[in-house]
Design an enzyme around this catalytic site. Structure first.
Site, mmCIF file in Angstrom:
data_model
loop_
_atom_site.group_PDB
_atom_site.id
_atom_site.type_symbol
_atom_site.label_atom_id
_atom_site.label_comp_id
_atom_site.label_asym_id
_atom_site.label_seq_id
_atom_site.Cartn_x
_atom_site.Cartn_y
_atom_site.Cartn_z
ATOM 1 N N ARG A 245 -11.773 15.540 6.962
ATOM 2 C CA ARG A 245 -12.613 15.849 5.794
ATOM 3 C C ARG A 245 -14.035 16.206 6.209
ATOM 4 O O ARG A 245 -14.564 15.623 7.156
ATOM 5 C CB ARG A 245 -12.667 14.639 4.842
ATOM 6 N N HIS B 255 -12.666 2.545 -0.234
ATOM 7 C CA HIS B 255 -12.617 1.514 0.820
ATOM 8 C C HIS B 255 -13.279 0.212 0.386
ATOM 9 O O HIS B 255 -13.713 -0.592 1.222
ATOM 10 C CB HIS B 255 -13.342 1.968 2.110
ATOM 11 N N GLU C 180 -13.636 -0.341 15.113
ATOM 12 C CA GLU C 180 -13.139 -1.514 15.834
ATOM 13 C C GLU C 180 -12.824 -1.220 17.298
ATOM 14 O O GLU C 180 -12.908 -2.098 18.142
ATOM 15 C CB GLU C 180 -11.847 -2.032 15.157
ATOM 16 N N ASN C 181 -12.432 0.045 17.558
ATOM 17 C CA ASN C 181 -11.837 0.330 18.874
ATOM 18 C C ASN C 181 -12.599 1.284 19.783
ATOM 19 O O ASN C 181 -12.143 1.548 20.892
ATOM 20 C CB ASN C 181 -10.431 0.888 18.678
ATOM 21 N N ASP D 6 -7.718 12.896 15.458
ATOM 22 C CA ASP D 6 -7.682 11.553 16.025
ATOM 23 C C ASP D 6 -8.824 11.377 17.036
ATOM 24 O O ASP D 6 -8.925 12.126 18.000
ATOM 25 C CB ASP D 6 -6.319 11.341 16.706
ATOM 26 N N ARG E 80 -2.296 -2.007 -3.713
ATOM 27 C CA ARG E 80 -3.550 -1.287 -3.531
ATOM 28 C C ARG E 80 -3.525 -0.057 -4.440
ATOM 29 O O ARG E 80 -2.552 0.696 -4.434
ATOM 30 C CB ARG E 80 -3.674 -0.841 -2.084
ATOM 31 N N ASN F 140 0.877 -1.176 0.000
ATOM 32 C CA ASN F 140 0.000 0.000 0.000
ATOM 33 C C ASN F 140 0.912 1.223 0.000
ATOM 34 O O ASN F 140 1.469 1.603 1.029
ATOM 35 C CB ASN F 140 -0.879 -0.039 1.256
ATOM 36 N N GLU G 7 -7.635 -5.586 4.686
ATOM 37 C CA GLU G 7 -7.527 -5.297 3.256
ATOM 38 C C GLU G 7 -6.339 -6.038 2.643
ATOM 39 O O GLU G 7 -6.371 -6.437 1.484
ATOM 40 C CB GLU G 7 -7.376 -3.784 3.047
ATOM 41 N N ASN H 177 -9.749 6.994 9.969
ATOM 42 C CA ASN H 177 -9.429 8.400 9.764
ATOM 43 C C ASN H 177 -10.226 8.916 8.566
ATOM 44 O O ASN H 177 -10.793 10.002 8.596
ATOM 45 C CB ASN H 177 -7.923 8.539 9.551
ATOM 46 N N GLY H 178 -10.276 8.099 7.505
ATOM 47 C CA GLY H 178 -11.267 8.300 6.452
ATOM 48 C C GLY H 178 -12.414 7.361 6.777
ATOM 49 O O GLY H 178 -12.197 6.329 7.402
#
Ligand code: AMP
Length: 396
Positions: free
Chosen positions: A239, A178, A333-334, A282, A89, A8, A383, A209-210
């Site tokens: 964004r 994504h 996930e977190n 963040d 990617r 990536n 991914e 983050n995106g």
């Protein structure tokens, strides 16, 4: 058995994961950051150990050379030839790539020509491809596109309400992003639900983050929140997500901005959680500040939850109901709080979080109550394994 590497490449970074295939066993992984700047950082993970090197790495070719040499030094491989496949990617595949593709000179030229759709990403992806080709010219090389999964969207979802010739003449439409992540979690979700993928209706939330949300019917993307570029959709780290286009000339006038690219830069890089909170892009920092009573941080969180809920609501509508809502990526996930707040606000739709099951980070599991009509799933995305699998599939 053969070794395949998933790559990536960003404009100043390169991530890699090396697999033993077809066993899908992850052998080593790493990241090189600050390529082209001084004090580049090269981190490798192998056999539970972490190796870090800080030195100037001038370009992607040198970065890849360093990765390969490090793998030899650590005795992960004996020579370059042990790696028989590489998957790259690539962010934008436009309408050209409905699936991953073996990289030929023509495919590489097409990836470069699609830079118009992803000016920050595709040139960097192409740089990684070229650097690998130079060092390992004879291995199977595959491009895996972020947009491919979304090429199944029907016209009513990918077309903007603009004059039709803007689509027919310039391919101006929604492409999404994504895709590899949404595809991975959809397939896992069907397995967790014990239902054939073809019979599932899912709403997949990639919140990193995106971030993007996708309506997946029978394993196929039918709509997604990102648009012509990854700027659209929900509120993200930096964004804006969706805004009224008329705000652009209004703000340019107020801010004395004459170049539209400067305005777009603000929408991409200075907005979202960062712009609203003025704390950070963040999620961890924003959550912490809100907890300490920072009002703008709390507003940023409320807007984030609200935008995610609105997209989930839209997708319940166009799917006419769903079997499950899936959370993935860094925040999905977190952050148990994020998942809880979003689902608690949507109980009417038949989804109910199990607080105990939800109290977890980064583990695949069902986090809704047994009675919940719509299941809620936490599925860590992967991914890289999808990229390695596509190398195997196309090599055959
Ligand atoms: P990604 O782009 O998928 O790497 O996701 C990055 C985002 O995940 C950032 O906003 C992080 O703050 C967020 N994230 C990572 N760990 C946590 C955590 N423990 N709690 C909340 N957010 C997290």
């Amino acid at each position: 058995m053969s070794k395949t590497i998933a790559i990536n490449a960003g404009s100043s970074s390169l991530k890699f994961t090396l697999y033993e295939m077809p066993a899908e066993e992850e052998i080593a992984s790493g990241i090189i950051e600050r390529i082209g700047l001084n004090n580049s950082i090269f981190t490798t993970k192998y056999a539970g150990e972490k190796y870090k090197v800080i030195e100037d790495i001038k370009n992607h070719e040198i970065a890849i050379q360093m990765v390969l040499d490090k793998l030899i030094e650590l005795k992960v491989i004996a020579n370059y030839e042990e790696i028989t496949g590489v998957g790259h990617r690539v962010v934008a595949g436009g309408e050209l790539f409905k699936d991953s593709a073996l990289i030929t000179d023509e495919v590489l030229a097409q990836i470069e020509s699609l830079a118009e759709f992803a000016p920050l990403h595709n040139p960097a992806n192409a740089t990684g491809i070229k650097a690998f080709k130079k060092l390992l010219p004879n291995i199977t090389s595959v491009a895996v596109f972020d947009t491919s999964f979304h090429t199944t969207m029907p016209k009513e979802n990918y077309l903007y309400s603009l004059p039709m010739e803007y689509y027919t003449d310039f391919s101006a439409r929604k492409y999404g992003a994504h895709g590899t992540s949404h595809k991975y979690v959809s397939e896992r979700a069907a397995e967790m639900l014990g239902k054939p993928l073809e019979e599932t209706k899912l709403i997949t939330c990639h919140l990193g983050n995106g971030g993007s949300i996708t309506a997946v019917k029978g394993g196929k993307s039918i709509d997604t929140s990102m648009g012509f570029t990854p700027l659209a959709g929900i509120t993200m780290g930096t964004r804006t997500g969706d805004i009224d286009a008329s705000l652009l000339p209004f703000l340019m006038n107020k801010l004395n901005i004459t170049d539209i690219n400067d305005m777009i830069y603000i929408l991409n890089n200075k907005s979202g959680l960062l712009g609203l909170s003025h704390i950070s892009s963040d999620m961890r920092d924003v959550e912490e500040a809100a907890e300490k009573g920072n009002e703008d941080a709390q507003t940023a969180l409320d807007i984030f939850y609200n935008r995610v809920q609105k997209y989930i609501g839209q997708y319940f509508a166009i799917l006419n109901g769903a079997d499950a809502i899936v959370f993935t990526a860094g925040i999905g996930e977190n952050s148990p709080e994020t998942r809880q707040i979003i689902i608690d606000g949507m109980n009417w739709f038949g989804a109910e979080i199990d607080a105990e099951a939800n109290n977890v980070r980064g583990k695949e599991r069902i986090i809704s109550t047994p009675e919940s009509k719509v299941k809620v799933l936490l599925i860590p995305t992967d991914e890289e394994i999808m990229i390695a699998r596509d190398v195997e599939r196309l090599r055959a």
